[in-house]
Write a protein that holds these residues in place. Structure first.
Motif, PDB file in Angstrom:
ATOM      1  N   HIS A 183      10.763  -0.055  12.887  1.00  0.00           N
ATOM      2  CA  HIS A 183      11.118  -1.467  13.048  1.00  0.00           C
ATOM      3  C   HIS A 183      12.553  -1.646  13.526  1.00  0.00           C
ATOM      4  CE1 HIS A 183       7.520  -3.573  11.873  1.00  0.00           C
ATOM      5  NE2 HIS A 183       7.348  -2.720  10.864  1.00  0.00           N
ATOM      6  N   GLY A 184      12.961  -0.804  14.468  1.00  0.00           N
ATOM      7  CA  GLY A 184      14.282  -0.952  15.062  1.00  0.00           C
ATOM      8  C   GLY A 184      15.424  -0.435  14.222  1.00  0.00           C
ATOM      9  N   TYR A 185      15.109   0.194  13.092  1.00  0.00           N
ATOM     10  CA  TYR A 185      16.115   0.809  12.235  1.00  0.00           C
ATOM     11  C   TYR A 185      15.746   2.271  12.025  1.00  0.00           C
ATOM     12  CZ  TYR A 185      17.408  -4.027  11.212  1.00  0.00           C
ATOM     13  OH  TYR A 185      17.807  -5.329  11.337  1.00  0.00           O
ATOM     14  N   LYS A 186      16.617   2.995  11.349  1.00  0.00           N
ATOM     15  CA  LYS A 186      16.276   4.374  11.013  1.00  0.00           C
ATOM     16  C   LYS A 186      15.129   4.371   9.999  1.00  0.00           C
ATOM     17  CE  LYS A 186      16.650   8.796  11.048  1.00  0.00           C
ATOM     18  NZ  LYS A 186      15.328   8.887  10.417  1.00  0.00           N
ATOM     19  N   GLY A 187      14.102   5.172  10.269  1.00  0.00           N
ATOM     20  CA  GLY A 187      12.938   5.253   9.383  1.00  0.00           C
ATOM     21  C   GLY A 187      12.810   6.638   8.799  1.00  0.00           C
ATOM     22  N   GLY A 188      11.564   7.082   8.600  1.00  0.00           N
ATOM     23  CA  GLY A 188      11.353   8.428   8.092  1.00  0.00           C
ATOM     24  C   GLY A 188      10.367   8.508   6.955  1.00  0.00           C
ATOM     25  N   THR A 189      10.664   9.346   5.979  1.00  0.00           N
ATOM     26  CA  THR A 189       9.765   9.626   4.867  1.00  0.00           C
ATOM     27  C   THR A 189       9.915   8.570   3.766  1.00  0.00           C
ATOM     28  OG1 THR A 189       9.932  11.998   5.305  1.00  0.00           O
ATOM     29  CG2 THR A 189       9.117  11.339   3.130  1.00  0.00           C
ATOM     30  N   GLY A 190       8.789   8.107   3.253  1.00  0.00           N
ATOM     31  CA  GLY A 190       8.797   7.180   2.121  1.00  0.00           C
ATOM     32  C   GLY A 190       7.605   7.445   1.228  1.00  0.00           C
ATOM     33  N   THR A 191       7.712   7.056  -0.027  1.00  0.00           N
ATOM     34  CA  THR A 191       6.615   7.320  -0.955  1.00  0.00           C
ATOM     35  C   THR A 191       6.576   6.245  -2.040  1.00  0.00           C
ATOM     36  OG1 THR A 191       5.578   9.027  -2.345  1.00  0.00           O
ATOM     37  CG2 THR A 191       7.980   8.828  -2.478  1.00  0.00           C
ATOM     38  N   SER A 192       5.421   6.103  -2.661  1.00  0.00           N
ATOM     39  CA  SER A 192       5.245   5.163  -3.762  1.00  0.00           C
ATOM     40  C   SER A 192       3.960   5.527  -4.495  1.00  0.00           C
ATOM     41  CB  SER A 192       5.184   3.722  -3.238  1.00  0.00           C
ATOM     42  OG  SER A 192       5.144   2.789  -4.303  1.00  0.00           O
ATOM     43  N   SER A 193       3.736   4.931  -5.666  1.00  0.00           N
ATOM     44  CA  SER A 193       2.508   5.194  -6.429  1.00  0.00           C
ATOM     45  C   SER A 193       2.119   3.968  -7.225  1.00  0.00           C
ATOM     46  CB  SER A 193       2.698   6.393  -7.370  1.00  0.00           C
ATOM     47  OG  SER A 193       3.597   6.063  -8.427  1.00  0.00           O
ATOM     48  N   ARG A 194       0.876   3.984  -7.711  1.00  0.00           N
ATOM     49  CA  ARG A 194       0.367   2.921  -8.561  1.00  0.00           C
ATOM     50  C   ARG A 194      -0.537   3.509  -9.648  1.00  0.00           C
ATOM     51  NH1 ARG A 194       3.737   0.840  -6.083  1.00  0.00           N
ATOM     52  NH2 ARG A 194       3.810  -1.251  -5.152  1.00  0.00           N
ATOM     53  N   ILE A 195      -0.468   2.919 -10.826  1.00  0.00           N
ATOM     54  CA  ILE A 195      -1.382   3.255 -11.911  1.00  0.00           C
ATOM     55  C   ILE A 195      -2.468   2.176 -11.933  1.00  0.00           C
ATOM     56  CG2 ILE A 195      -1.641   3.700 -14.376  1.00  0.00           C
ATOM     57  CD1 ILE A 195       0.172   5.706 -12.882  1.00  0.00           C
ATOM     58  N   VAL A 196      -3.720   2.595 -11.718  1.00  0.00           N
ATOM     59  CA  VAL A 196      -4.840   1.662 -11.676  1.00  0.00           C
ATOM     60  C   VAL A 196      -5.639   1.820 -12.969  1.00  0.00           C
ATOM     61  CG1 VAL A 196      -6.868   0.913 -10.381  1.00  0.00           C
ATOM     62  CG2 VAL A 196      -4.901   1.900  -9.168  1.00  0.00           C
ATOM     63  N   PRO A 197      -5.685   0.786 -13.801  1.00  0.00           N
ATOM     64  CA  PRO A 197      -6.371   0.916 -15.095  1.00  0.00           C
ATOM     65  C   PRO A 197      -7.867   1.172 -14.942  1.00  0.00           C
ATOM     66  CG  PRO A 197      -4.937  -1.012 -15.064  1.00  0.00           C
ATOM     67  CD  PRO A 197      -5.042  -0.529 -13.655  1.00  0.00           C
ATOM     68  N   GLY A 198      -8.398   2.000 -15.844  1.00  0.00           N
ATOM     69  CA  GLY A 198      -9.826   2.259 -15.913  1.00  0.00           C
ATOM     70  C   GLY A 198     -10.338   2.067 -17.332  1.00  0.00           C
ATOM     71  N   ILE A 199     -11.653   2.065 -17.502  1.00  0.00           N
ATOM     72  CA  ILE A 199     -12.257   1.868 -18.822  1.00  0.00           C
ATOM     73  C   ILE A 199     -12.018   3.084 -19.705  1.00  0.00           C
ATOM     74  CG2 ILE A 199     -14.417   1.485 -20.062  1.00  0.00           C
ATOM     75  CD1 ILE A 199     -13.400  -0.936 -18.508  1.00  0.00           C
ATOM     76  N   GLU A 200     -12.272   4.274 -19.175  1.00  0.00           N
ATOM     77  CA  GLU A 200     -12.127   5.498 -19.975  1.00  0.00           C
ATOM     78  C   GLU A 200     -10.739   6.110 -19.852  1.00  0.00           C
ATOM     79  OE1 GLU A 200     -15.265   8.014 -18.681  1.00  0.00           O
ATOM     80  OE2 GLU A 200     -16.848   6.783 -19.561  1.00  0.00           O
ATOM     81  N   ARG A 201     -10.106   5.932 -18.703  1.00  0.00           N
ATOM     82  CA  ARG A 201      -8.758   6.445 -18.477  1.00  0.00           C
ATOM     83  C   ARG A 201      -8.171   5.719 -17.271  1.00  0.00           C
ATOM     84  NH1 ARG A 201     -12.208  10.354 -16.502  1.00  0.00           N
ATOM     85  NH2 ARG A 201     -11.925  10.987 -14.327  1.00  0.00           N
ATOM     86  N   ASP A 202      -6.880   5.834 -17.098  1.00  0.00           N
ATOM     87  CA  ASP A 202      -6.219   5.237 -15.942  1.00  0.00           C
ATOM     88  C   ASP A 202      -6.210   6.226 -14.786  1.00  0.00           C
ATOM     89  OD1 ASP A 202      -5.779   3.034 -17.502  1.00  0.00           O
ATOM     90  OD2 ASP A 202      -3.688   3.551 -17.972  1.00  0.00           O
ATOM     91  N   TYR A 203      -6.048   5.681 -13.585  1.00  0.00           N
ATOM     92  CA  TYR A 203      -6.063   6.495 -12.371  1.00  0.00           C
ATOM     93  C   TYR A 203      -4.745   6.317 -11.629  1.00  0.00           C
ATOM     94  CZ  TYR A 203     -11.020   6.935 -13.310  1.00  0.00           C
ATOM     95  OH  TYR A 203     -12.226   7.209 -13.913  1.00  0.00           O
ATOM     96  N   THR A 204      -4.229   7.409 -11.087  1.00  0.00           N
ATOM     97  CA  THR A 204      -2.973   7.372 -10.347  1.00  0.00           C
ATOM     98  C   THR A 204      -3.254   7.495  -8.856  1.00  0.00           C
ATOM     99  OG1 THR A 204      -1.809   8.417 -12.195  1.00  0.00           O
ATOM    100  CG2 THR A 204      -0.704   8.423 -10.057  1.00  0.00           C
TER     101      THR A 204
END
Length: 364
Positions: A183-204
């Motif tokens: 987007h017209g600026y310096k870019g590169g590597t990026g990362t993120s995560s989410r915890i998605v709730p489940g009935i028996e366990r949560d999912y990453t």
């Protein structure tokens, strides 16, 4: 490691779901990432990122379900035909620049052959575990002398070594994202995560992007336009999502959250790969060598998500992708490269001012 902030430090937290502890692809259990960053004379600025879905030790032996999706396919992801055919991968995933795909591909294959030999496998046993290496690319030829083809086989081995030791993913000007622009600026590597709730366990769910796309005029953060005159045009964004084709499709929604209508343009290679580190899809047959003529059928158990509840994963994929791209922009630093070209970093102080001003109104 860059001292610049991530997007949450500026007051914007995309979406509804909570990030994992690192807010990173590394929050997914078993995943490791190794990066090599190369700055050599004024013109060489490039690198390599390698992802091992089950770590260096088990990625080859325990396949992962996988799927791909192209928003616009002007780019390369080797091994995508094998993924489409078999529905899984059991190789590391490498991200680098456009010209270095072949060298990285060769290096990963050589490493696979070495692992087979170290395991005492003969050529037939090795062939049963062999798969096509997965190597993705984005173009860094404006800041890096891409014709020098600086990535070599030893860099592949260095990235493998690093994946055993790196505790964090280095964002911005690191790894395969070293020379990228966004987007017209310096870019590169990026990362993120989410915890998605489940009935028996949560999912990453974890996302890693190599952001190299978009124009300044289209950049939006939290729906706030971030625009200053003077152009800049880039091409691709490579995205790794940990869970399959339908999930991969929704990474495109995260791209549009940042760039709106600029996503999927003619010269873009928005290529998405999704995989799951849950149930492995390919236990080797026990009553066949793998090459027998019409062998007896064998089965294995798998765990699947119920179709009616998959929207939560779609949503988490989109928002984690948006945040990963914004993290790449925020963490990236100004870089002067080939022919003295300088790509300025995103002005994070200005972004914070805009967010403080307009996000209050949006939330009101």
């Amino acid at each position: 490691m860059s001292s610049r902030p991530r997007i949450r430090d500026l007051g914007y937290s995309p979406g509804k779901f909570t990030p994992g502890p690192k807010n990173s692809l590394l929050d997914v259990n078993g995943v490791t990432v190794g990066q090599v960053t190369i700055h050599r004379n004024p013109s060489i600025h490039t690198g390599l990122t390698m992802i091992f879905p089950r770590g260096v030790k088990h990625t080859r032996d325990v396949p992962c379900y996988a799927g791909t999706h192209d928003l616009n396919g002007m780019g390369e992801l080797t091994g995508s035909h094998a993924i489409a055919e078999w529905g899984y991968l059991n190789t590391p995933i490498a991200l680098t620049n456009t010209v270095s795909v072949g060298k990285v591909y060769d290096g990963v294959f050589r490493w696979e052959f070495e692992q087979a030999e170290k395991s005492g496998e003969d050529e037939l046993q090795a062939a049963r575990r062999m798969n096509i290496p997965v190597v993705g690319e984005t173009y860094d030829g404006l800041l890096n002398d891409i014709s020098a083809s600086a990535i070599d086989e030893h860099d592949v081995y260095d990235a493998i070594w690093a994946s055993k030791r790196q505790d964090d993913i280095l964002e911005g000007n690191h790894g395969g994202g070293t020379g990228m622009r966004c987007h017209g600026y310096k870019g590169g590597t990026g990362t993120s995560s989410r915890i998605v709730p489940g009935i028996e366990r949560d999912y990453t769910l974890g996302v890693l992007v190599q952001a190299n796309h978009g124009q300044k005029q289209d950049l939006r953060i939290g729906n706030v336009p971030v625009y200053q005159p003077q152009g800049g045009r880039q091409r691709e964004v490579g995205i790794l999502v940990t869970t399959l084709r339908r999930i991969a499709q929704h990474a495109g929604m995260g791209v549009t959250q940042v760039g709106g209508h600029c996503a999927g343009r003619n010269f873009s290679g928005e290529i998405f790969l999704a995989l799951s580190t849950g149930t492995s899809p390919n236990e080797l047959a026990t009553n066949s060598s793998g090459f027998d003529y019409l062998p007896p059928i064998e089965t294995q158990r798998v765990e699947t998500v119920k179709n009616e509840v998959i929207d939560s994963l779609f949503y988490a994929t989109s928002e984690a992708t948006e945040e990963a791209i914004l993290n790449a922009l925020c963490k990236a630093e100004t870089l002067t490269g080939l022919k003295g070209r300088t790509q300025e970093a995103l002005p994070v102080d200005r972004v914070k001012q805009l967010l403080d001003k307009y996000m209050v109104k949006l939330d009101a």
